[in-house]
Write a protein that holds these residues in place. Structure first.
Motif, short mmCIF file in Angstrom:
data_model
loop_
_atom_site.label_atom_id
_atom_site.label_comp_id
_atom_site.label_asym_id
_atom_site.label_seq_id
_atom_site.Cartn_x
_atom_site.Cartn_y
_atom_site.Cartn_z
N ALA A 93 0.82 -1.22 0.00
CA ALA A 93 0.00 0.00 0.00
C ALA A 93 0.85 1.27 0.00
O ALA A 93 0.32 2.38 0.06
CB ALA A 93 -0.93 0.00 1.21
N GLY A 94 2.17 1.11 -0.04
CA GLY A 94 3.05 2.27 -0.09
C GLY A 94 3.27 2.94 1.26
O GLY A 94 3.69 4.10 1.34
N ILE A 118 -8.33 -0.68 4.59
CA ILE A 118 -9.73 -0.90 4.96
C ILE A 118 -10.04 -2.39 4.92
O ILE A 118 -9.81 -3.06 3.90
CB ILE A 118 -10.67 -0.16 3.99
CG1 ILE A 118 -10.25 1.32 3.84
CG2 ILE A 118 -12.12 -0.30 4.44
CD1 ILE A 118 -10.46 2.18 5.06
N GLY A 119 -10.56 -2.92 6.02
CA GLY A 119 -10.75 -4.37 6.09
C GLY A 119 -12.13 -4.83 6.48
O GLY A 119 -12.93 -4.06 6.98
N SER A 120 -12.35 -6.10 6.22
CA SER A 120 -13.41 -6.90 6.84
C SER A 120 -14.84 -6.52 6.50
O SER A 120 -15.75 -6.84 7.22
CB SER A 120 -13.26 -6.91 8.37
OG SER A 120 -13.72 -5.71 8.94
N TYR A 131 -7.02 0.93 0.36
CA TYR A 131 -6.58 -0.41 -0.03
C TYR A 131 -7.44 -1.41 0.75
O TYR A 131 -7.68 -1.23 1.94
CB TYR A 131 -5.10 -0.61 0.32
CG TYR A 131 -4.22 0.38 -0.40
CD1 TYR A 131 -3.59 0.04 -1.60
CD2 TYR A 131 -4.05 1.67 0.09
CE1 TYR A 131 -2.81 0.96 -2.28
CE2 TYR A 131 -3.27 2.61 -0.59
CZ TYR A 131 -2.65 2.25 -1.77
OH TYR A 131 -1.89 3.17 -2.44
N ASP A 132 -7.87 -2.47 0.06
CA ASP A 132 -8.67 -3.53 0.70
C ASP A 132 -7.75 -4.58 1.28
O ASP A 132 -6.93 -5.14 0.55
CB ASP A 132 -9.54 -4.25 -0.34
CG ASP A 132 -10.71 -3.40 -0.79
OD1 ASP A 132 -11.08 -2.48 -0.06
OD2 ASP A 132 -11.23 -3.67 -1.88
N GLY A 157 -3.70 -10.85 2.41
CA GLY A 157 -3.77 -10.28 1.07
C GLY A 157 -4.22 -8.83 1.12
O GLY A 157 -4.88 -8.42 2.08
N ILE A 158 -3.85 -8.06 0.09
CA ILE A 158 -4.24 -6.64 0.04
C ILE A 158 -4.23 -6.17 -1.41
O ILE A 158 -3.48 -6.70 -2.24
CB ILE A 158 -3.29 -5.77 0.89
CG1 ILE A 158 -3.85 -4.34 1.06
CG2 ILE A 158 -1.88 -5.73 0.27
CD1 ILE A 158 -3.14 -3.52 2.12
N SER A 159 -5.06 -5.17 -1.71
CA SER A 159 -5.06 -4.62 -3.07
C SER A 159 -3.83 -3.72 -3.26
O SER A 159 -3.24 -3.25 -2.29
CB SER A 159 -6.35 -3.84 -3.33
OG SER A 159 -6.50 -2.79 -2.41
N CYS A 160 -3.46 -3.51 -4.52
CA CYS A 160 -2.29 -2.67 -4.82
C CYS A 160 -2.79 -1.36 -5.44
O CYS A 160 -3.98 -1.10 -5.47
CB CYS A 160 -1.36 -3.41 -5.78
SG CYS A 160 -2.12 -3.74 -7.38
#
Ligand code: ZN
Length: 411
Positions: A107-108, A194-196, A216-217, A230-233
């Motif tokens: 996520a930087g 941002i999660g869940s 980012y998810d 896992g996470i979005s880029c």
């Protein structure tokens, strides 16, 4: 997803560990006479594991290592029935932090960021995972935990938080508060992890604009480490997951058949190196798909698409299979609606019906708007719901997960 040789090796090590431990899955393998797998086909014949298996193993029957190796437990927040306890070894705790650090990097987020962590600390895995990954990265953790919006806003300003970790509904609540109090110029956020929760494009836009951040998810579940697998880029097209720690299959939730990459079904996870509570073919009930091909960001880690629902919240209305996400996508076609909504399903006069509650700013006649929404659902999904339009702010906001679907059929 093609299983690599190193992943197959890991699976065999896990099978050995499970057989040695004689936990619930070890006994199951023994009964089936399985002592290893030599191919992906073999692997795909192994039995699934389920949350119910873990419940039955309460409290510590899931453990696959001697007592002295366990350094911590977490518990998933079941609202009913027996909770699930997941034991972690020191290596499990470290492996989780390694994965979470990767998420921040994807996520930087850097070691000069100040990370305001609003998920809860304690038995469930959220807060402490965000914390461990943040410390491993070398960023400054601000371990707020949930709630107390006054203090959240004060610390956000005084400490100059640059990263917000939260649920989407709490991020939205904070964005609305900041706007209401005209604090925009005093907020220094740049990223949101941002999660869940499921959330739509509209809500993301409101959060990103309201807080001045890119979001980012993050994905995860307590049974498999916790959030951070896992996470979005920056591309925002799917979540990269760490395939050196987990192996993911997508199955047809009805038949259990493994689906090809690209097709939508239930996510099934196998942990490759977990010691305390290894899981083989664990059914998550989350619905998504593996995105085929490589991501434009250059990362070699495979991608899961956005979670569209739970296999158990698939609704069947008048013979049509519906996920809440589909309703949400229709609602997003109407700019005069807010991002909040509720779906109620009830059984009336011998058939299932759906009522959808939506909020609007009042620029259009409520009845006319309701008719248009119902028509759009009919033409895109195939049945006509009852639509009730209410004024902006009537539907409840939540600091935790917002409950949006209410199934009233079996009460
Ligand atoms: Zn990417």
């Amino acid at each position: 997803m093609q299983m690599r040789a190193d992943q197959l090796d890991h699976v065999n090590h896990q099978i050995e560990r499970l057989l040695r431990s004689q936990n619930f899955y070890g006994r199951r393998l023994q009964e089936l006479g399985i002592s290893g797998v030599s191919s992906q086909e073999d692997f795909e014949r192994l039995p699934f594991s389920q949350k119910d298996d873990l419940r039955r193993a309460y409290p510590l029957g899931i453990s696959a290592v001697p007592e002295e190796k366990i350094v911590r437990i977490h518990s998933s927040s079941g609202t009913t029935g027996t909770p699930v306890i997941i034991p972690y070894t020191a290596k499990d705790v470290e492996d989780w932090a390694i994965q979470f650090e990767r998420c921040y990097r994807m996520a930087g987020v850097t070691n000069t960021d100040r990370v305001q962590i609003t998920p809860g600390y304690g038995l469930w895995t959220a807060g402490i995972g965000f914390q461990a990954g943040c410390e491993r990265l070398g960023a400054m953790a601000i371990p707020m935990g949930p709630g107390n919006t006054e203090k959240q806003l004060q610390f956000m300003q005084d400490l100059g938080s640059t990263v917000l970790c939260s649920t989407s509904s709490y991020a939205l609540l904070l964005a609305e508060e900041i706007q209401k109090r005209h604090l925009e110029d005093r907020i220094h956020l740049r990223k949101g992890i941002i999660g869940s929760e499921r959330w739509g494009a509209r809500m993301r836009q409101r959060i990103e604009q309201g807080l001045g951040i890119k979001t980012y998810d993050i994905y995860g579940l307590t049974e498999v480490y916790g959030p951070g697998i896992g996470i979005s880029c920056d591309q925002g097209h799917g979540m990269h997951y760490w395939d050196d720690f987990i192996y993911i299959e997508i199955i047809d939730p009805q038949t259990g058949e493994v689906l090809p990459d690209g097709e939508t079904g239930e996510i099934v996870i196998t942990t490759l190196v977990k010691e305390g509570a290894p899981l083989i073919r664990f059914r998550t009930h989350d619905i998504s798909r593996i995105i085929p091909g490589e991501c434009a960001c250059g990362s070699k880690f495979p991608r899961l698409d956005t979670i569209v629902g739970r296999s158990d919240d698939m609704m069947k209305i008048k013979g049509v299979n519906v996920f809440p996400k589909q309703i949400e996508e229709v609602l997003q076609l109407f700019p005069q609606l807010s991002s909040e909504y509720q779906i109620h399903i009830s059984h009336l006069e011998g058939r299932d019906t759906m009522r959808i509650y939506v909020e609007t700013d009042g620029t259009q006649d409520f009845l006319e708007l309701a008719g248009q929404v119902a028509h759009e659902v009919k033409s895109r999904i195939g049945f006509t719901p009852l639509v009730k339009v209410v004024e902006l702010g009537v539907l409840p906001r939540s600091e935790k997960k917002s409950k949006r679907v209410f199934d009233e059929r079996y009460k």
